[in-house]
Motif scaffolding. Sequence first.
Motif, mmCIF file in Angstrom:
data_model
loop_
_atom_site.group_PDB
_atom_site.id
_atom_site.type_symbol
_atom_site.label_atom_id
_atom_site.label_comp_id
_atom_site.label_asym_id
_atom_site.label_seq_id
_atom_site.Cartn_x
_atom_site.Cartn_y
_atom_site.Cartn_z
ATOM 1 N N ASN A 225 0.263 4.183 0.716
ATOM 2 C CA ASN A 225 -0.057 5.102 1.804
ATOM 3 C C ASN A 225 0.531 4.654 3.142
ATOM 4 O OD1 ASN A 225 -1.398 6.835 0.118
ATOM 5 N ND2 ASN A 225 -3.392 5.945 0.513
ATOM 6 N N ASN B 190 0.845 -1.187 0.000
ATOM 7 C CA ASN B 190 0.000 0.000 0.000
ATOM 8 C C ASN B 190 0.888 1.248 0.000
ATOM 9 O OD1 ASN B 190 -1.641 2.205 0.736
ATOM 10 N ND2 ASN B 190 -3.035 0.879 1.865
ATOM 11 N N LYS C 145 -7.094 9.496 1.928
ATOM 12 C CA LYS C 145 -5.829 10.182 1.699
ATOM 13 C C LYS C 145 -4.921 10.081 2.929
ATOM 14 C CE LYS C 145 -7.929 13.329 -1.473
ATOM 15 N NZ LYS C 145 -7.553 13.881 -2.660
ATOM 16 N N ASP C 146 -5.362 9.329 3.911
ATOM 17 C CA ASP C 146 -4.562 9.151 5.122
ATOM 18 C C ASP C 146 -3.281 8.395 4.798
ATOM 19 O OD1 ASP C 146 -6.530 10.359 6.600
ATOM 20 O OD2 ASP C 146 -7.415 8.483 7.290
ATOM 21 N N LYS C 147 -2.269 8.672 5.588
ATOM 22 C CA LYS C 147 -1.012 7.955 5.464
ATOM 23 C C LYS C 147 -0.620 7.436 6.843
ATOM 24 C CE LYS C 147 0.980 10.280 1.485
ATOM 25 N NZ LYS C 147 0.707 9.257 0.540
#
Length: 138
Positions: A32, A30, A58-60
């Motif tokens: 992210n 992934n 859009k989180d990381k």
Amino acid sequence: MKDGKSPNPNDIHPIAGYDKEVYVKPTITNPNIIVGDFTYIADSEFESHVTNFYPWSKDKLIIKFICLAMTDAYIDAHFHEIKKYGSVIESRLDDTDCKIDSLKKDNRIYIEGYARSGEQVTLIDTDYNPTIQTLFHG
């Protein structure tokens, strides 16, 4: 580090023939999930444990590598404790042949290797707990 070689952060299994610990970064699919080189865990399915983390978000998730190393003075003062708890912390194979001089030598190789790679090395000199507290709480 019996062969004197620096670890390769792209190897999934940093210890040949021992699959209980893995470097996390080369297992991540992934984009992210961002993991620092040399971050390791005793679980080859790390990514499967990342829950509530959706592809459309859009989180990381950023996991920073922290390199802790010991000074020679710390090793001298705490060698028996280091050996006693080594398997608890790192699931070592068999360290019955671990001697203070070889531990110091290996430790210096790691410090120099990580420093050459541009990684910050935090040295534990007299007491482990304050060093850790400083890292996490400033």
